[in-house]
Design an enzyme around this catalytic site. Structure first.
Site, PDB file in Angstrom:
ATOM      1  N   SER B  38       0.930  -1.129  -0.089  1.00  0.00           N
ATOM      2  CA  SER B  38       0.093   0.106  -0.061  1.00  0.00           C
ATOM      3  C   SER B  38       0.930   1.202   0.060  1.00  0.00           C
ATOM      4  O   SER B  38       2.016   1.139  -0.340  1.00  0.00           O
ATOM      5  CB  SER B  38      -0.729   0.104   1.181  1.00  0.00           C
ATOM      6  OG  SER B  38      -1.858   1.003   1.102  1.00  0.00           O
ATOM      7  N   ASN B  39       0.380   2.253   0.165  1.00  0.00           N
ATOM      8  CA  ASN B  39       0.920   3.498   0.382  1.00  0.00           C
ATOM      9  C   ASN B  39       0.422   4.707   1.303  1.00  0.00           C
ATOM     10  O   ASN B  39      -0.530   4.246   1.910  1.00  0.00           O
ATOM     11  CB  ASN B  39       1.023   4.267  -1.084  1.00  0.00           C
ATOM     12  CG  ASN B  39      -0.327   4.869  -1.311  1.00  0.00           C
ATOM     13  OD1 ASN B  39      -0.942   5.661  -1.032  1.00  0.00           O
ATOM     14  ND2 ASN B  39      -0.838   4.063  -2.502  1.00  0.00           N
TER      15      ASN B  39
END
Lengths: 229, 229
Positions: B38-39
């Site tokens: 993810s980020n």
């Protein structure tokens, strides 16, 4: 909720005077400045253990990966992101503790090289090279004058087999196993059901809320710790 | 906070009768049942835009990746996890909208193959094979009778260059650029500063809270949309 609001003197102080180190939450392993690898751990079980241990009389240090939870009261709280940061924090405390409970879902792998700038999406395919992270629990369990070590095993298949193997391999005193393929319990849930294994013994804890389970687990841990020391 | 509590009739209803589709938050790309990529997007900018658009008179559909934010009132809220799920949700709505604002930090890559069981950490090294995700913004911007399309560019270097290139390449009407290497703004911050580019024009928005910035950005978007339609 009821247990949280109970004054501590209603609970037998089975951990009075004991120092506990507890890890909780996931770790985040950076890919570049914006991306990371992580896992679905909410930290709820570890935070419940920290809160419960304090209510049972223990002095608690909680080393936590990124979570959305409120810090438990009366616990030392150390916030970390990566597995290496978590190991550093644990090693700084592990000589002075009686019991170590490794509840964090530590990322097994980190990026072999972290990119300093955001990786551009020029390629259709991309390959990420990962290297095993240091094993925090095994590192602490191998130290001289090791604390009483309790591990967690979150598995999706052959839960008992993998849990017992992990306990032997890492030189643990106890292991708490749960089946995260059951979505009603475990990651992100407020409830959990576990099986606990130790040398020549085991006990099952049926599904209940994580706060109640934390109290029951710590009562068993306190009993086993007293018997083996 | 003040803007949120202002009755809508204090703000000129520059988006009255317009239908907006807004994406927000990160996406999560599964590696196996417990791990993901993810980020660091918090979703705050996208949620602020959804709330502001509703206050400016628009009918808003918000397609959101996993965030810890409260759903904005009076908006249709669609929760998704992966980029493919976000694309599906957007395509189901993109024929009936006037303006599409792609604020989500969509993962550029997904796992080429998602493991059905938790990957065991038997190997010291591990290689993850990634494949480019579908480009949600470019897909919507290429459709017949495309809506007015606004993109976001979160960069850590050469911000203006990458932003303008992205606008041309994806056939966008506007792009909002910010420098996420500045930790005071952008990801997870409550504040932001951006530069907006369009064909033969640009406007800088100095640092302010995301709620105020959302109102200002939507006023510019409404003006540009009116001029180009």
């Amino acid at each position: 909720q009821i247990i949280e609001s109970l004054p501590a003197f209603f609970l037998p102080q089975v951990l009075q005077g004991k120092k506990l180190l507890i890890t909780a939450g996931p770790t985040q392993e950076p890919i570049d400045p914006v991306r990371y690898i992580s896992n679905h751990s909410s930290g709820k079980m570890g935070y419940a253990l920290a809160s419960a241990a304090q209510q049972l009389g223990a002095k608690v240090t909680l080393v936590s990966g990124p979570t959305q939870l409120e810090k438990p009261i009366n616990c030392e709280h150390i916030a970390v992101k990566s597995a290496e940061q978590m190991l550093d924090a644990c090693q700084q405390h592990a000589q002075q503790i009686d019991i170590f409970i490794a509840c964090a879902a530590v990322a097994d792998y980190k990026l072999t090289e972290v990119a300093e700038q955001k990786i551009k999406k020029t390629q259709h395919q991309l390959s990420l090279q990962l290297t095993k992270n240091p094993d925090i629990l095994a590192t602490i369990a191998q130290q001289i004058n090791k604390p009483f070590c309790v591990g967690f095993a979150a598995e999706t298949q052959d839960v008992e087999h993998y849990a017992k193997d992990k306990m032997q391999r890492k030189n643990l005193d106890m292991i708490v196993a749960n089946d995260v393929s059951n979505q009603a319990i475990g990651f992100n849930s407020d409830q959990n059901a576990v099986a606990v294994y130790w040398q020549n013994g085991q006990q099952n804890f049926p599904i209940t809320d994580k706060q109640s389970l934390a109290i029951e687990l710590l009562q068993l841990i306190a009993k086993r710790h007293a018997q083996t020391n």
